[in-house]
Design a protein around this motif. Structure first.
Motif, mmCIF file in Angstrom:
data_model
loop_
_atom_site.group_PDB
_atom_site.id
_atom_site.type_symbol
_atom_site.label_atom_id
_atom_site.label_comp_id
_atom_site.label_asym_id
_atom_site.label_seq_id
_atom_site.Cartn_x
_atom_site.Cartn_y
_atom_site.Cartn_z
ATOM 1 N N PRO A 203 -6.086 8.716 4.093
ATOM 2 C CA PRO A 203 -5.965 7.262 3.980
ATOM 3 C C PRO A 203 -6.738 6.705 2.783
ATOM 4 O O PRO A 203 -7.931 6.938 2.637
ATOM 5 C CB PRO A 203 -6.567 6.744 5.291
ATOM 6 C CG PRO A 203 -6.514 7.905 6.235
ATOM 7 C CD PRO A 203 -6.681 9.119 5.386
ATOM 8 N N GLU A 204 -6.020 5.970 1.939
ATOM 9 C CA GLU A 204 -6.644 5.331 0.789
ATOM 10 C C GLU A 204 -6.333 3.838 0.726
ATOM 11 O O GLU A 204 -6.833 3.147 -0.159
ATOM 12 C CB GLU A 204 -6.171 6.004 -0.511
ATOM 13 C CG GLU A 204 -6.623 7.460 -0.640
ATOM 14 C CD GLU A 204 -6.226 8.058 -1.986
ATOM 15 O OE1 GLU A 204 -5.528 7.365 -2.759
ATOM 16 O OE2 GLU A 204 -6.624 9.204 -2.252
ATOM 17 N N HIS A 205 -5.516 3.365 1.663
ATOM 18 C CA HIS A 205 -5.080 1.965 1.606
ATOM 19 C C HIS A 205 -5.181 1.318 2.984
ATOM 20 O O HIS A 205 -4.227 0.725 3.487
ATOM 21 C CB HIS A 205 -3.648 1.869 1.072
ATOM 22 C CG HIS A 205 -3.464 2.466 -0.287
ATOM 23 N ND1 HIS A 205 -3.130 3.788 -0.488
ATOM 24 C CD2 HIS A 205 -3.594 1.919 -1.523
ATOM 25 C CE1 HIS A 205 -3.051 4.032 -1.784
ATOM 26 N NE2 HIS A 205 -3.320 2.916 -2.435
ATOM 27 N N ILE A 206 -6.354 1.419 3.589
ATOM 28 C CA ILE A 206 -6.568 0.789 4.879
ATOM 29 C C ILE A 206 -6.637 -0.731 4.683
ATOM 30 O O ILE A 206 -7.366 -1.228 3.833
ATOM 31 C CB ILE A 206 -7.868 1.286 5.539
ATOM 32 C CG1 ILE A 206 -7.799 2.804 5.773
ATOM 33 C CG2 ILE A 206 -8.124 0.553 6.853
ATOM 34 C CD1 ILE A 206 -6.785 3.232 6.787
ATOM 35 N N LYS A 207 -5.853 -1.437 5.500
ATOM 36 C CA LYS A 207 -5.748 -2.898 5.412
ATOM 37 C C LYS A 207 -5.305 -3.353 4.015
ATOM 38 O O LYS A 207 -5.751 -4.375 3.491
ATOM 39 C CB LYS A 207 -7.059 -3.580 5.824
ATOM 40 C CG LYS A 207 -7.381 -3.411 7.313
ATOM 41 C CD LYS A 207 -8.650 -4.164 7.682
ATOM 42 C CE LYS A 207 -8.865 -4.188 9.199
ATOM 43 N NZ LYS A 207 -8.990 -2.864 9.823
ATOM 44 N N LYS A 208 -4.402 -2.562 3.428
ATOM 45 C CA LYS A 208 -3.847 -2.875 2.111
ATOM 46 C C LYS A 208 -2.372 -2.547 2.066
ATOM 47 O O LYS A 208 -1.860 -1.783 2.878
ATOM 48 C CB LYS A 208 -4.550 -2.071 1.016
ATOM 49 C CG LYS A 208 -6.013 -2.395 0.795
ATOM 50 C CD LYS A 208 -6.580 -1.516 -0.308
ATOM 51 C CE LYS A 208 -8.062 -1.774 -0.529
ATOM 52 N NZ LYS A 208 -8.616 -0.868 -1.577
ATOM 53 N N ARG A 209 -1.693 -3.119 1.082
ATOM 54 C CA ARG A 209 -0.328 -2.726 0.729
ATOM 55 C C ARG A 209 -0.397 -1.844 -0.510
ATOM 56 O O ARG A 209 -1.195 -2.078 -1.423
ATOM 57 C CB ARG A 209 0.527 -3.964 0.445
ATOM 58 C CG ARG A 209 1.981 -3.599 0.138
ATOM 59 C CD ARG A 209 2.300 -3.704 -1.325
ATOM 60 N NE ARG A 209 2.165 -5.067 -1.783
ATOM 61 C CZ ARG A 209 3.121 -5.998 -1.642
ATOM 62 N NH1 ARG A 209 4.264 -5.698 -1.074
ATOM 63 N NH2 ARG A 209 2.931 -7.224 -2.109
ATOM 64 N N PHE A 210 0.479 -0.850 -0.557
ATOM 65 C CA PHE A 210 0.638 -0.137 -1.816
ATOM 66 C C PHE A 210 2.118 0.087 -2.087
ATOM 67 O O PHE A 210 2.965 -0.003 -1.209
ATOM 68 C CB PHE A 210 -0.146 1.182 -1.846
ATOM 69 C CG PHE A 210 0.456 2.348 -1.090
ATOM 70 C CD1 PHE A 210 1.358 3.221 -1.701
ATOM 71 C CD2 PHE A 210 0.104 2.591 0.223
ATOM 72 C CE1 PHE A 210 1.904 4.284 -1.016
ATOM 73 C CE2 PHE A 210 0.640 3.672 0.924
ATOM 74 C CZ PHE A 210 1.536 4.516 0.305
#
Length: 214
Positions: A203-210
C-alpha cells in the motif's frame, strides 16, 4: 491475502481476478449469478450475493478477510447507472464500516481526474454516454475523501482503457492524467490489474486516489 472481489466478471474485475489468482491470493468473488464465473481455481470461491443488499454484504464481510477490492459497475448501458452505482456503493461502504475490514480498493473512472483544476467530467467535450456513470464515480471519490474509518484507495485508470497486454510498464500519478511521450493518456486493463494488486500487496496510497498510464 484473503480478499473479496466485487465485480469479478466485468471488463476490469475479470482481469483483477486473474492477476490476484496468478499471484497466489485467495479470492472470494461476489457475483449475482454463479454461472457467469467461468474460471476454476483452488484459490477462488464464488459467493452469490447482491451488492445492493447491505445485510447480505454484512454477513459476508464478517468472515475474516484482509481487504475488499471493488470493480462494481452496474453497466454503462444501464439507464439507471447513476442511481444503481450510488445505491450499490452506499451498501458496500455501510457493510464495510460494520465489519472488521478496513482496507478497501475501489476502481473508479477517469472522469474525476483533473486538468488545470477542473474535472474531466466538467468539460463540454466529455462523452455524454459516460457522464452519469462517471459522475457517480466522481461523487463516490468525494465521499471517500471524508471517510476516516476505512483505509481506502481510489484507482482511476487512464483516459483510454484498452484491452491489450500485461507489460508491467506504466507510470503512476495522483489527480491528473498520466500521458505518454505522444501526449496520450492510455493503459491496458491488464496493467491496471497489475497496479491494483501492487497496491494491495504494498500500500502506497492509503486515503488517496492514484492513476496510471503507459
Amino acid at each position: 491475502m484473503k480478499i473479496i472481489l466485487i465485480g469479478a466478471t466485468g471488463f476490469v474485475g475479470s482481469h483483477i481476478l486473474t492477476e490476484a489468482l496468478n499471484r497466489g491470493h485467495e479470492v472470494h468473488a461476489i457475483v449475482r449469478a454463479l454461472n457467469k464465473l467461468q474460471i476454476k481455481n483452488e484459490n477462488l470461491s464464488p459467493i452469490k450475493a447482491d451488492v445492493m443488499e447491505e445485510n447480505e454484504l454484512q454477513d459476508i464481510f464478517n468472515s475474516g478477510y484482509d481487504a475488499v477490492i471493488s470493480a462494481y459497475n452496474p453497466g454503462w448501458s444501464n439507464p439507471n447507472i447513476y442511481e444503481d452505482f450510488t445505491i450499490g456503493y452506499t451498501s458496500i461502504l455501510n457493510a464495510l464500516k460494520s465489519s472488521e475490514i478496513k482496507r478497501l480498493i475501489v476502481i473508479g473512472g477517469a472522469g474525476s481526474l483533473e486538468i488545470d483544476g477542473k474535472k474531466l467530467i466538467e468539460s463540454p467535450d466529455f462523452p455524454k454516454e459516460f457522464y452519469e456513470g462517471a459522475k457517480a464515480a466522481s461523487n463516490l471519490l468525494d465521499v471517500l475523501r471524508t471517510e476516516i474509518s476505512l483505509d481506502w484507495t481510489f484507482v482511476s485508470p487512464a483516459i483510454n482503457l484498452l484491452d491489450g497486454e500485461r507489460t508491467g510498464n506504466f507510470k503512476l500519478g495522483l489527480d491528473s492524467p498520466v500521458y505518454d511521450e505522444n501526449g496520450k493518456s492510455k493503459v491496458s486493463v491488464q496493467d491496471l490489474a497489475v497496479a491494483v494488486i501492487d497496491e494491495l500487496e504494498n500500500p502506497e496510497h492509503i486515503k488517496k486516489r492514484f492513476t496510471l498510464g503507459s
